[in-house]
Design an enzyme around this catalytic site. Structure first.
Site, mmCIF file in Angstrom:
data_model
loop_
_atom_site.group_PDB
_atom_site.id
_atom_site.type_symbol
_atom_site.label_atom_id
_atom_site.label_comp_id
_atom_site.label_asym_id
_atom_site.label_seq_id
_atom_site.Cartn_x
_atom_site.Cartn_y
_atom_site.Cartn_z
ATOM 1 N N ASN A 2 -26.206 15.540 -7.690
ATOM 2 C CA ASN A 2 -26.281 17.373 -7.508
ATOM 3 C C ASN A 2 -26.587 17.659 -8.272
ATOM 4 O O ASN A 2 -25.649 18.036 -9.880
ATOM 5 C CB ASN A 2 -26.048 17.529 -5.893
ATOM 6 C CG ASN A 2 -26.580 19.174 -6.017
ATOM 7 O OD1 ASN A 2 -27.487 19.023 -6.117
ATOM 8 N ND2 ASN A 2 -26.144 19.579 -5.448
ATOM 9 N N ASN A 16 -24.780 21.265 -8.964
ATOM 10 C CA ASN A 16 -23.595 21.956 -9.284
ATOM 11 C C ASN A 16 -22.453 20.976 -9.619
ATOM 12 O O ASN A 16 -21.004 21.159 -9.172
ATOM 13 C CB ASN A 16 -22.914 22.234 -7.980
ATOM 14 C CG ASN A 16 -22.544 21.443 -6.593
ATOM 15 O OD1 ASN A 16 -23.607 20.091 -6.584
ATOM 16 N ND2 ASN A 16 -22.830 22.334 -5.225
ATOM 17 N N LYS A 17 -22.792 19.403 -9.512
ATOM 18 C CA LYS A 17 -21.512 18.293 -9.422
ATOM 19 C C LYS A 17 -21.555 18.146 -10.586
ATOM 20 O O LYS A 17 -22.090 18.711 -11.981
ATOM 21 C CB LYS A 17 -22.250 16.901 -8.879
ATOM 22 C CG LYS A 17 -22.746 16.751 -7.573
ATOM 23 C CD LYS A 17 -21.502 17.452 -6.788
ATOM 24 C CE LYS A 17 -22.031 17.801 -5.686
ATOM 25 N NZ LYS A 17 -22.036 18.448 -5.040
ATOM 26 N N ILE A 18 -20.771 17.187 -11.769
ATOM 27 C CA ILE A 18 -19.827 17.868 -12.725
ATOM 28 C C ILE A 18 -20.333 16.664 -13.501
ATOM 29 O O ILE A 18 -20.606 16.734 -14.642
ATOM 30 C CB ILE A 18 -18.007 16.968 -12.843
ATOM 31 C CG1 ILE A 18 -17.301 17.716 -13.868
ATOM 32 C CG2 ILE A 18 -18.833 15.602 -12.701
ATOM 33 C CD1 ILE A 18 -15.431 16.786 -13.739
#
Length: 376
Positions: free
Chosen positions: A188, A190-192
């Site tokens: 997604n 917002n993930k790393i």
């Protein structure tokens, strides 16, 4: 001039991803199939040390398919940590099963292995074992898998690792996403590491991987016409997004290192303030520090968590509360819960600070100054 807004965990993409994306576009592989998709799966499988990786449209889709391959059906129960994002429980509900929520430990913020073992023992005595256990690697820190695997193996219950937040983290030297019957990753925004939206199912079991691929492509049979013997899903990742993912995984070491620097900066710059306690780092592994989280003791600090978030918001800085436990969510109010006090306390006092890998020194100092201003 108003300071630019600092977001909690925005995407961090570079010219590496841009070149790979444009090359995929120019190749005309604009579909949920193609060479970048194959390469992305191979890349992540090698990174995590698993035999099979299936790229999908979301981490939730991966979790849904993992539960299907674990044999979860309508009327079954699945043990799920209460302290998690809703997707961990939603996927259980998709199948007509019921989540049973278990509390976390204060020293890891992850599902309590002792509670899991106790719940399995009690349910085995009643002949009501759950079909699966989901463990979630919270905020990029792995759950304690040795006791979890021991308990699940003892009773023959499948373990699913929800590593949506934990790509690049390790547990006793082993990669997040490689535990249990299947692991789940999220890409997604917002993930790393991101593909703009997407996920992946990881497994060492070839049967699980084959079944997941089949179901993710509308359960189409391998014949010239469209033949379907099962209900499938449109869950495969686009080749274009996989190209972005390839670039992100190439840069993963740098992305993790940046978030680790942010964690250490906050801990050094804010650690002297009374009433602030950072999320513990378990001695059994290395987190990826996806988000830097802490607990706020309002009496000692002089303001509660919400007051800090409000002040940061006025300074154009995004901060958020920790996850609201599932057993406190209205949609799951009728579900069984074991414990819950630890999870509720983490939600009541938990604060997530901006942690994106593109944060500058100036950004971090703005965040620190804003938090310290509330303390004053």
């Amino acid at each position: 001039m108003t300071d630019a807004r600092i977001y909690l965990s925005p995407p961090d993409v570079s010219d590496v991803e841009r070149k790979l994306l444009l090359a995929a576009f120019d190749s005309n592989w604009v579909a949920p199939v193609g060479p970048d998709l194959d390469a992305f799966e191979a890349q992540v499988a090698e990174l995590t040390g698993v035999r099979h990786a299936v790229a999908l449209s979301s981490g939730t889709a991966a979790l849904h398919l993992a539960l299907i391959t674990a044999g979860v059906r309508r009327g079954d129960t699945v043990l799920v940590p209460s302290f998690t994002f809703a997707a961990s429980a939603n996927a259980v509900m998709y199948l007509g099963a019921r989540p049973v929520f278990l509390d976390s430990t204060a020293d890891t913020w992850n599902i309590d292995p002792d509670l899991v073992a106790e719940e399995l023992r009690l349910r085995a005595g009643r002949g009501q074992l759950p079909r699966a256990v989901i463990a979630v690697d919270m905020y990029g820190q792995c759950a304690d898998y040795e006791p979890l695997l021991e308990a699940c193996d003892r009773y023959g219950v499948a373990l699913i690792e929800d590593a949506a937040e934990a790509l690049g983290a390790t547990y006793r030297g082993r990669a997040a996403g490689s535990f249990g019957l299947a692991g789940v990753l999220s890409f997604n925004g917002n993930k790393i590491a991101t593909t703009g939206g997407g996920g992946m199912l990881l497994t060492d079991d070839g049967t699980v991987a084959t079944r997941a691929r089949y179901l993710a492509t509308q359960a189409r049979e391998p014949v010239p016409h469209y033949e379907h013997r099962a209900v499938g899903h449109n869950y495969r990742l686009s080749n274009l997004l996989a190209a972005v993912g390839r670039g992100q995984v190439q840069r993963l070491g740098d992305l993790i290192a940046a978030r680790r620097r942010t964690f250490r900066h906050y801990r050094t710059a804010l650690g002297d303030l009374p009433g602030l306690t950072f999320m513990p780092v378990a001695d059994y592994g290395e987190p990826n520090h996806w988000l830097t989280c802490l607990l706020v003791d309002a009496a000692a600090f002089g303001a509660d968590r919400d007051r800090i978030i409000e002040h940061l918001g006025r300074q154009h800085i995004e901060a958020r509360p920790a996850w609201k436990p599932m057993h406190l969510q209205p949609v799951f109010r009728d579900c069984v819960v074991r414990g819950g006090a630890v999870s509720a306390g983490l939600f009541r006092r938990g604060l997530c600070l901006p942690s994106g890998s593109a944060l500058t020194d100036q950004d971090r100092e703005r965040v620190v100054a804003a938090v310290r201003a509330v303390a004053r």
